[in-house]
Write an enzyme that holds these catalytic residues in place. Structure first.
Site, short mmCIF file in Angstrom:
data_model
loop_
_atom_site.label_atom_id
_atom_site.label_comp_id
_atom_site.label_asym_id
_atom_site.label_seq_id
_atom_site.Cartn_x
_atom_site.Cartn_y
_atom_site.Cartn_z
N LYS A 13 0.83 -1.22 0.00
CA LYS A 13 0.00 0.00 0.00
C LYS A 13 0.86 1.27 0.00
O LYS A 13 0.59 2.21 -0.73
CB LYS A 13 -0.92 0.03 1.23
CG LYS A 13 -1.87 -1.12 1.35
CD LYS A 13 -2.89 -0.89 2.46
CE LYS A 13 -2.27 -0.66 3.83
NZ LYS A 13 -1.48 -1.83 4.31
N ARG A 88 -11.40 2.02 9.89
CA ARG A 88 -11.01 0.66 10.29
C ARG A 88 -12.23 -0.23 10.53
O ARG A 88 -12.10 -1.44 10.65
CB ARG A 88 -10.14 0.70 11.54
CG ARG A 88 -8.76 1.26 11.30
CD ARG A 88 -7.86 1.05 12.49
NE ARG A 88 -6.53 1.61 12.30
CZ ARG A 88 -5.53 1.00 11.67
NH1 ARG A 88 -5.72 -0.20 11.17
NH2 ARG A 88 -4.35 1.57 11.54
N ARG A 127 12.12 -10.05 4.72
CA ARG A 127 12.52 -8.64 4.67
C ARG A 127 13.62 -8.34 5.69
O ARG A 127 13.60 -8.84 6.81
CB ARG A 127 11.31 -7.74 4.93
CG ARG A 127 11.59 -6.25 4.80
CD ARG A 127 10.32 -5.44 4.72
NE ARG A 127 9.52 -5.50 5.94
CZ ARG A 127 8.35 -4.87 6.11
NH1 ARG A 127 7.85 -4.15 5.11
NH2 ARG A 127 7.69 -4.97 7.24
N ARG A 155 13.42 -7.21 11.56
CA ARG A 155 12.61 -6.57 12.60
C ARG A 155 11.80 -7.62 13.34
O ARG A 155 11.41 -8.63 12.78
CB ARG A 155 11.65 -5.55 11.97
CG ARG A 155 12.35 -4.36 11.38
CD ARG A 155 11.43 -3.35 10.71
NE ARG A 155 10.01 -3.69 10.67
CZ ARG A 155 9.12 -2.95 9.99
NH1 ARG A 155 9.51 -1.91 9.30
NH2 ARG A 155 7.85 -3.29 9.99
N ARG A 166 -0.51 -10.85 12.58
CA ARG A 166 -0.92 -9.56 12.03
C ARG A 166 -1.93 -9.74 10.91
O ARG A 166 -2.90 -8.97 10.78
CB ARG A 166 0.30 -8.79 11.51
CG ARG A 166 1.22 -8.28 12.62
CD ARG A 166 2.57 -7.84 12.07
NE ARG A 166 2.46 -6.71 11.19
CZ ARG A 166 3.43 -6.32 10.36
NH1 ARG A 166 4.55 -7.02 10.29
NH2 ARG A 166 3.26 -5.26 9.60
#
Length: 209
Positions: A13, A88, A127, A155, A166
């Site tokens: 996004k 949301r 990542r 991370r 998530r």
């Protein structure tokens, strides 16, 4: 043009929003940015929001909507806005519709960047980020940053278990929103599992740009 941007974490996004801002002059607005700026500027709404944030409480929908209304009326939104992180819930979506209608700036589309969850798991869990300069890469790039030679690391929120959690949270909270905008004939779904430039070309074509 006014757009709500939808998509799971890691769907791309931010990349598409950045392209729209650069080429179309649209204003990218995220809930987090609005809250931080309002608090920093010590606006009346920002002061109220800070009270909730300092107490560790969620900022109420009504206050978020008021902050959004205030932000959308600022001069830099004249060429349109990309709303990221708001709404949301369907309750917030209905409130947004009313707000934009009152401002005579109706929503043009809800843009969903759609990527298969397993692709996102693979994408995010591989990542890596540079500790020195913040550059983003992948595990395949090796342990050192190609830009500055710094150490690349993963991370905490990019490990596979966290990514899957998530995605579950996203699916639970966002599915009703996707259905809402589909019912309003505003949903535009784009296949995000492609080269970002191909995705962007599809975004522009689908939005009639």
């Amino acid at each position: 043009m006014n757009i709500v941007l939808l998509g799971a974490p890691g769907a791309g996004k931010g990349t598409q929003a950045a392209k729209l801002v650069a080429e179309e002059g649209m204003c990218h607005i995220s809930t987090g940015d609005i809250l931080r700026q309002a608090v920093k500027d010590q606006t009346p709404l920002g002061i109220k929001a800070k009270e909730y944030m300092d107490a560790g409480d969620l900022v109420p929908d009504e206050l978020i909507i008021d902050l959004m209304r205030e932000r959308i009326q600022q001069p830099d939104t004249a060429k349109g806005v990309i709303l990221d992180g708001f709404p949301r819930t369907t309750t917030q979506a209905v409130a947004l519709d009313t707000m934009l209608s009152n401002l005579d700036r109706p929503l043009d589309a809800a843009l969903l960047i759609d990527v298969d969850p397993e692709v996102i798991v693979k994408r995010l869990s591989s990542r890596r980020m540079c500790k020195a300069c913040g550059a983003i890469g992948t595990a395949a790039d090796g342990p050192t940053c190609a830009s500055c030679g710094g150490e690349m690391y993963q991370r905490d929120d990019d490990n596979e278990d966290t990514v899957r959690n998530r995605l579950e949270v996203y699916e639970t909270s966002t599915s009703p929103l996707v259905d809402y905008y589909r019912g309003c004939n505003l949903l535009v779904t784009i296949d995000g599992d492609r080269d970002p430039d191909e995705v962007y070309a599809d975004v522009k074509r689908s939005l009639g740009m």
